[in-house]
Design a protein around this motif. Structure first.
Motif, PDB file in Angstrom:
ATOM      1  N   GLU A 126       0.824  -1.200   0.000  1.00 32.02           N
ATOM      2  CA  GLU A 126       0.000   0.000   0.000  1.00 32.02           C
ATOM      3  C   GLU A 126       0.862   1.256   0.000  1.00 32.02           C
ATOM      4  O   GLU A 126       0.571   2.222  -0.715  1.00 32.02           O
ATOM      5  CB  GLU A 126      -0.914  -0.003   1.224  1.00 32.02           C
ATOM      6  CG  GLU A 126      -1.910   1.152   1.259  1.00 32.02           C
ATOM      7  CD  GLU A 126      -2.941   1.094   0.138  1.00 32.02           C
ATOM      8  OE1 GLU A 126      -3.435   2.168  -0.245  1.00 32.02           O
ATOM      9  OE2 GLU A 126      -3.228  -0.022  -0.357  1.00 32.02           O
ATOM     10  N   LYS A 155      -2.863  -7.083  -4.316  1.00 29.47           N
ATOM     11  CA  LYS A 155      -2.890  -6.063  -5.370  1.00 29.47           C
ATOM     12  C   LYS A 155      -3.081  -6.755  -6.724  1.00 29.47           C
ATOM     13  O   LYS A 155      -2.108  -7.071  -7.412  1.00 29.47           O
ATOM     14  CB  LYS A 155      -1.584  -5.249  -5.376  1.00 29.47           C
ATOM     15  CG  LYS A 155      -1.364  -4.404  -4.143  1.00 29.47           C
ATOM     16  CD  LYS A 155      -2.376  -3.262  -4.060  1.00 29.47           C
ATOM     17  CE  LYS A 155      -2.177  -2.453  -2.785  1.00 29.47           C
ATOM     18  NZ  LYS A 155      -3.258  -1.438  -2.618  1.00 29.47           N
ATOM     19  N   GLU A 173       1.387   0.828  -4.337  1.00 33.22           N
ATOM     20  CA  GLU A 173       0.088   1.318  -4.791  1.00 33.22           C
ATOM     21  C   GLU A 173       0.183   2.660  -5.519  1.00 33.22           C
ATOM     22  O   GLU A 173      -0.461   2.833  -6.567  1.00 33.22           O
ATOM     23  CB  GLU A 173      -0.879   1.425  -3.609  1.00 33.22           C
ATOM     24  CG  GLU A 173      -2.234   2.046  -3.946  1.00 33.22           C
ATOM     25  CD  GLU A 173      -3.011   1.254  -4.988  1.00 33.22           C
ATOM     26  OE1 GLU A 173      -3.857   1.874  -5.673  1.00 33.22           O
ATOM     27  OE2 GLU A 173      -2.772   0.045  -5.118  1.00 33.22           O
TER      28      GLU A 173
END
Length: 389
Positions: free
Chosen positions: A23, A86, A27
């Motif tokens: 994250e 993801k 990301e």
């Protein structure tokens, strides 16, 4: 003597740790680099691969160093877990692509980066307290630059890994024989995994070459000339960028005050940022700590902590030891590896199976439970490399 390992009850679980780091580190790249057509440029692929490389290293080496009971994630297991967390990463991993011509294509950058990070983590071996770097060639120089008052330092943000601070670093051209010199075992402090003394004798001239290389790295990064710098200390420690290589690390001081140079990061704050766990639980989820944001300094953490104490820069307050000696590493089994034929069959089964089956929660769970605690990496990488030729 090393202190006890952190309580495993406080450890961030594997899945949560990978999720927290993906994250933070990955990301933003996945969100910002995709085009309307879904195409991703070569530069964007390289950037994503570099960020995921950091995630693998942070988990397989540094997080497991603090919590040795956690399993090692080999290439295959990490890929499976990462794409569940993801899904956008699936487009970068050939393992999950069903096209018949994938076997004739080179491995995607992301796969290569994951395999490389797994290999580096294995060679550093988080389960062992002693690391023998004897014979490892020096692949880069690194410089921790401090101001004339030894209060602030110069760090770069995002120059190596986006979202992460780093010292000045420069790769050594290993094709240059005048710089390619292996670590001398006579000067290795194996307990601390660093060389506390400069290389001597025949290597003294080569040490001078490394020092000049370090001066040029500072010049490129800051514009500061060698005439305005003094070397306070030099050490050799392990590298986390290339497998089984070392880093020549320098602590340098700017000899005069220069307000045009941004040496405004407090040294003691930097040291403090290298201590503690890499993830903490906040409410119902886990989040990364400052250690992640400074993890590229971890190979030099103990050197910096010792230097801070010797220089009397702690204002009489005992500085908590950082780096490798803060953790007690228990042994774990790393010797058993599946035979190459078994890995070959398993790899082909994964390529030919549907993505849905590969990514099912049951498959992920089974893969993590039967991961050999890292044993599948060596044979699996050899098979993959053979397939790509």
């Amino acid at each position: 003597m090393a202190s006890k390992a952190m309580d495993v009850a406080d450890a961030c679980p594997t899945e949560d740790f990978i999720a927290a780091l993906l994250e933070y580190l990955v990301e933003p790249k996945l969100h910002g680099e995709s085009s309307a057509k879904g195409d991703i440029s070569q530069i964007a692929q390289e950037s994503i691969a570099k960020q995921v490389h950091a995630v693998v290293l942070l988990y397989n080496y540094y997080h497991r160093k603090q919590y040795p009971q956690l399993e090692f994630l080999c290439f295959e297991s990490f890929c499976k877990l990462a794409v569940v967390i993801k899904p956008a990463l699936m487009a970068h991993i050939r393992l999950f692509q069903r096209s018949n011509d994938t076997e004739s294509q080179p491995f995607p950058l992301l796969e290569e980066s994951i395999m490389e990070a797994c290999s580096i983590s294995m060679s550093l071996d988080a389960s062992e307290d002693d690391l023998n770097i004897d014979g490892w060639p020096i692949s880069k120089v690194a410089v921790f630059l401090v101001d004339s008052r030894k209060e602030n330092c110069f760090l770069q943000f995002g120059s190596i890994t986006e979202g992460v601070w780093s010292v000045i670093e420069k790769d050594v051209d290993v094709s240059n024989n005048s710089l390619e010199v292996p670590v001398d075992s006579d000067h290795v402090n194996k307990k601390k995994r660093i060389i506390k003394k400069p290389l001597k004798g025949k290597s003294s001239s080569k040490e001078g070459h490394f020092q000049q290389f370090a001066f040029s790295a500072v010049k490129e990064a800051t514009g500061i000339d060698q005439s305005n710098l003094v070397v306070l200390e030099s050490h050799v420690t392990y590298s986390t960028s290339t497998e089984k290589t070392a880093v020549y690390f320098y602590i340098m001081q700017l000899t005069k005050a220069d307000n045009s140079i941004a040496l405004q990061i407090p040294i003691k704050n930097t040291i403090d940022s290298l201590q503690g766990p890499l993830a903490l639980k906040s409410s119902s989820w886990w989040t990364h700590t400052s250690v992640v944001e400074y993890f590229l300094l971890l190979p030099y953490a103990e050197v910096l902590s010792d230097w801070l104490l010797r220089e009397g820069l702690s204002d009489g307050v005992q500085v908590q030891r950082v780096g490798l000696e803060t953790i007690n590493i228990s042994s774990s089994d790393w010797s058993e590896r599946p035979c190459e034929a078994e890995v070959s069959e398993r790899y082909h089964n994964h390529v030919n199976d549907s993505a849905a089956e590969l990514l099912s929660s049951e498959t992920i769970t089974q893969s993590l439970k039967h991961n050999d605690n890292n044993g599948c990496l060596g044979s699996e990488m050899n098979f993959i490399k053979a397939e790509s030729q």
